[in-house]
Design a protein around this motif. Structure first.
Motif, PDB file in Angstrom:
ATOM      1  N   THR A  89       0.822  -1.202   0.000  1.00 51.17           N
ATOM      2  CA  THR A  89       0.000   0.000   0.000  1.00 51.17           C
ATOM      3  C   THR A  89       0.860   1.258   0.000  1.00 51.17           C
ATOM      4  O   THR A  89       1.894   1.315   0.673  1.00 51.17           O
ATOM      5  CB  THR A  89      -0.911   0.032   1.253  1.00 51.17           C
ATOM      6  OG1 THR A  89      -1.589  -1.210   1.385  1.00 51.17           O
ATOM      7  CG2 THR A  89      -1.930   1.148   1.161  1.00 51.17           C
ATOM      8  N   LEU A  90       0.400   2.253  -0.762  1.00 53.57           N
ATOM      9  CA  LEU A  90       0.967   3.599  -0.696  1.00 53.57           C
ATOM     10  C   LEU A  90       0.064   4.431   0.212  1.00 53.57           C
ATOM     11  O   LEU A  90      -1.152   4.396   0.062  1.00 53.57           O
ATOM     12  CB  LEU A  90       1.004   4.236  -2.086  1.00 53.57           C
ATOM     13  CG  LEU A  90       1.704   3.460  -3.215  1.00 53.57           C
ATOM     14  CD1 LEU A  90       1.417   4.136  -4.549  1.00 53.57           C
ATOM     15  CD2 LEU A  90       3.184   3.419  -2.966  1.00 53.57           C
ATOM     16  N   VAL A  91       0.659   5.166   1.129  1.00 53.19           N
ATOM     17  CA  VAL A  91      -0.126   5.961   2.073  1.00 53.19           C
ATOM     18  C   VAL A  91       0.270   7.430   1.929  1.00 53.19           C
ATOM     19  O   VAL A  91       1.413   7.801   2.191  1.00 53.19           O
ATOM     20  CB  VAL A  91       0.116   5.494   3.521  1.00 53.19           C
ATOM     21  CG1 VAL A  91      -0.681   6.363   4.502  1.00 53.19           C
ATOM     22  CG2 VAL A  91      -0.266   4.027   3.684  1.00 53.19           C
ATOM     23  N   GLY A  92      -0.689   8.234   1.491  1.00 51.93           N
ATOM     24  CA  GLY A  92      -0.449   9.668   1.389  1.00 51.93           C
ATOM     25  C   GLY A  92      -1.420  10.433   2.267  1.00 51.93           C
ATOM     26  O   GLY A  92      -2.261   9.832   2.953  1.00 51.93           O
ATOM     27  N   LEU A  93      -1.319  11.743   2.226  1.00 53.49           N
ATOM     28  CA  LEU A  93      -2.207  12.565   3.045  1.00 53.49           C
ATOM     29  C   LEU A  93      -3.635  12.533   2.520  1.00 53.49           C
ATOM     30  O   LEU A  93      -4.575  12.817   3.253  1.00 53.49           O
ATOM     31  CB  LEU A  93      -1.701  14.013   3.066  1.00 53.49           C
ATOM     32  CG  LEU A  93      -0.337  14.220   3.725  1.00 53.49           C
ATOM     33  CD1 LEU A  93       0.110  15.661   3.571  1.00 53.49           C
ATOM     34  CD2 LEU A  93      -0.388  13.840   5.193  1.00 53.49           C
ATOM     35  N   VAL A  94      -3.793  12.205   1.229  1.00 56.13           N
ATOM     36  CA  VAL A  94      -5.130  12.260   0.635  1.00 56.13           C
ATOM     37  C   VAL A  94      -5.662  10.896   0.222  1.00 56.13           C
ATOM     38  O   VAL A  94      -6.830  10.783  -0.150  1.00 56.13           O
ATOM     39  CB  VAL A  94      -5.142  13.189  -0.599  1.00 56.13           C
ATOM     40  CG1 VAL A  94      -4.927  14.616  -0.174  1.00 56.13           C
ATOM     41  CG2 VAL A  94      -4.084  12.769  -1.606  1.00 56.13           C
ATOM     42  N   ALA A  95      -4.834   9.850   0.294  1.00 49.22           N
ATOM     43  CA  ALA A  95      -5.327   8.557  -0.160  1.00 49.22           C
ATOM     44  C   ALA A  95      -4.481   7.420   0.404  1.00 49.22           C
ATOM     45  O   ALA A  95      -3.288   7.583   0.634  1.00 49.22           O
ATOM     46  CB  ALA A  95      -5.292   8.484  -1.690  1.00 49.22           C
ATOM     47  N   VAL A  96      -5.140   6.294   0.631  1.00 50.23           N
ATOM     48  CA  VAL A  96      -4.465   5.053   0.983  1.00 50.23           C
ATOM     49  C   VAL A  96      -4.720   4.103  -0.177  1.00 50.23           C
ATOM     50  O   VAL A  96      -5.854   3.704  -0.417  1.00 50.23           O
ATOM     51  CB  VAL A  96      -5.007   4.471   2.303  1.00 50.23           C
ATOM     52  CG1 VAL A  96      -4.370   3.136   2.616  1.00 50.23           C
ATOM     53  CG2 VAL A  96      -4.777   5.458   3.451  1.00 50.23           C
ATOM     54  N   THR A  97      -3.673   3.780  -0.943  1.00 49.45           N
ATOM     55  CA  THR A  97      -3.831   3.117  -2.229  1.00 49.45           C
ATOM     56  C   THR A  97      -3.171   1.740  -2.244  1.00 49.45           C
ATOM     57  O   THR A  97      -1.946   1.641  -2.212  1.00 49.45           O
ATOM     58  CB  THR A  97      -3.192   3.970  -3.347  1.00 49.45           C
ATOM     59  OG1 THR A  97      -3.679   5.304  -3.246  1.00 49.45           O
ATOM     60  CG2 THR A  97      -3.500   3.399  -4.711  1.00 49.45           C
ATOM     61  N   PRO A  98      -3.969   0.645  -2.288  1.00 54.75           N
ATOM     62  CA  PRO A  98      -3.379  -0.683  -2.449  1.00 54.75           C
ATOM     63  C   PRO A  98      -2.706  -0.791  -3.811  1.00 54.75           C
ATOM     64  O   PRO A  98      -3.242  -0.299  -4.804  1.00 54.75           O
ATOM     65  CB  PRO A  98      -4.565  -1.639  -2.339  1.00 54.75           C
ATOM     66  CG  PRO A  98      -5.673  -0.826  -1.770  1.00 54.75           C
ATOM     67  CD  PRO A  98      -5.429   0.581  -2.199  1.00 54.75           C
ATOM     68  N   THR A  99      -1.547  -1.440  -3.863  1.00 53.71           N
ATOM     69  CA  THR A  99      -0.855  -1.568  -5.142  1.00 53.71           C
ATOM     70  C   THR A  99      -0.673  -3.008  -5.567  1.00 53.71           C
ATOM     71  O   THR A  99      -0.645  -3.320  -6.737  1.00 53.71           O
ATOM     72  CB  THR A  99       0.526  -0.901  -5.092  1.00 53.71           C
ATOM     73  OG1 THR A  99       1.241  -1.397  -3.963  1.00 53.71           O
ATOM     74  CG2 THR A  99       0.386   0.601  -4.989  1.00 53.71           C
ATOM     75  N   VAL A 100      -0.527  -3.947  -4.605  1.00 58.01           N
ATOM     76  CA  VAL A 100      -0.355  -5.353  -4.945  1.00 58.01           C
ATOM     77  C   VAL A 100      -1.107  -6.180  -3.914  1.00 58.01           C
ATOM     78  O   VAL A 100      -0.989  -5.930  -2.725  1.00 58.01           O
ATOM     79  CB  VAL A 100       1.129  -5.770  -4.925  1.00 58.01           C
ATOM     80  CG1 VAL A 100       1.265  -7.266  -5.186  1.00 58.01           C
ATOM     81  CG2 VAL A 100       1.913  -4.983  -5.954  1.00 58.01           C
ATOM     82  N   SER A 101      -1.887  -7.143  -4.382  1.00 57.76           N
ATOM     83  CA  SER A 101      -2.586  -8.042  -3.455  1.00 57.76           C
ATOM     84  C   SER A 101      -1.954  -9.419  -3.522  1.00 57.76           C
ATOM     85  O   SER A 101      -1.489  -9.828  -4.553  1.00 57.76           O
ATOM     86  CB  SER A 101      -4.055  -8.125  -3.808  1.00 57.76           C
ATOM     87  OG  SER A 101      -4.646  -6.868  -3.638  1.00 57.76           O
TER      88      SER A 101
END
Lengths: 71, 192
Positions: free
Chosen positions: B180-192
């Motif tokens: 997961t990428l974690v930013g101030l505006v989004a938590v974005t899964p990248t690989v499952s």
């Protein structure tokens, strides 16, 4: 089509890219500079380029700050 | 199930507290001591100031939540990494330096142990959760870059800690290894 995601100064955005050749890390940084036009053109010099394949097969490129350690 | 948190500063202590619902023994490794300034961004309480961080977190989880916990108040080194990690069913890297991250990664790869890394950018704007099979440590721009000790980045630390805890829980319950990428505006899964 490739999607470039840029995280800069705490904000993140997706940018669609139409391209025919592979993009190097330097290409990605140059595109980011052109898109965001920050005051200093070396703003992304220390950023990391990550490449992923989305579930639908789409290529996603992330230009992000380094995470050398935790807090 | 033994989940070993390597480093229990801001990321490690926050993630560990959010794993208190798991049927698992939480194991904490950290040689450092709790300082007053740590109370702003780390999951410690005032009576723990002066105590070893691993021991303090163990006591807090045991006394407040009844969680099974163990503590090793030592620095992880080449000489003890195998002993400390041998009984782990899952290793969680929350170290604050690249040397320890690489040491742990080398052990996990050699021993075949699952290892997930949590890391935060120095300016507190971005974080990553990434499993070791896809982990490549980012270089430091300068040795000894500023960290987030002052607590000014606590909301982002909270997001990253929660994301890391969710990643641990998904692995424990479903065997899923999600990056997961974690930013101030989004938590974005990248690989499952």
């Amino acid at each position: 089509m490739t999607t470039l995601n840029i995280t800069y100064n705490g904000l993140s955005t997706d940018v669609p890219l139409e391209r025919e050749t592979l993009l190097t890390d330097a290409d990605v940084r140059r595109i980011a500079v052109e898109l965001l036009a920050p005051a200093q053109t070396d703003s992304f010099q220390h950023y990391v380029v990550d490449r992923f394949r989305a579930p639908g097969g789409e290529e996603r490129i992330y230009l992000r700050p380094k995470v050398p350690f935790g807090a | 199930m033994r989940i070993v948190f390597c480093g229990v500063g801001a990321i490690g202590s926050t993630a560990a507290v959010l794993c208190r619902n798991l049927e698992a023994t939480l194991v904490f490794i950290d040689f450092d001591r709790v300082e007053s300034k740590n109370l702003r961004a780390q999951a410690f309480v005032k009576p723990s100031v002066g105590k070893n961080k691993a021991e303090a977190l163990k006591l807090q989880l045991l006394n407040l939540y009844g969680v099974k916990a163990e503590a090793f108040g030592v620095r992880m080194t080449r000489d003890n990494v195998a002993a400390l990690g041998a009984s782990a069913d899952l290793l969680v890297d929350c170290f604050d330096n690249q040397e320890s991250r690489l040491l742990l990664s080398a052990f996990a790869r050699a021993a075949g142990k699952p290892l997930v890394h949590g890391a935060l950018a120095a300016d507190g704007t971005f974080g990553l959760v990434r499993w070791d099979e896809r982990f490549v440590p980012d270089a430091e721009d300068t040795p000894g870059q500023a960290t987030c000790e002052g607590g000014e980045h606590l909301p982002l630390i909270g997001q990253l800690g929660a994301t890391l805890a969710r990643t641990v829980q998904d692995f424990v319950k479903h065997g899923v290894r999600r990056d997961t990428l974690v930013g101030l505006v989004a938590v974005t899964p990248t690989v499952s």
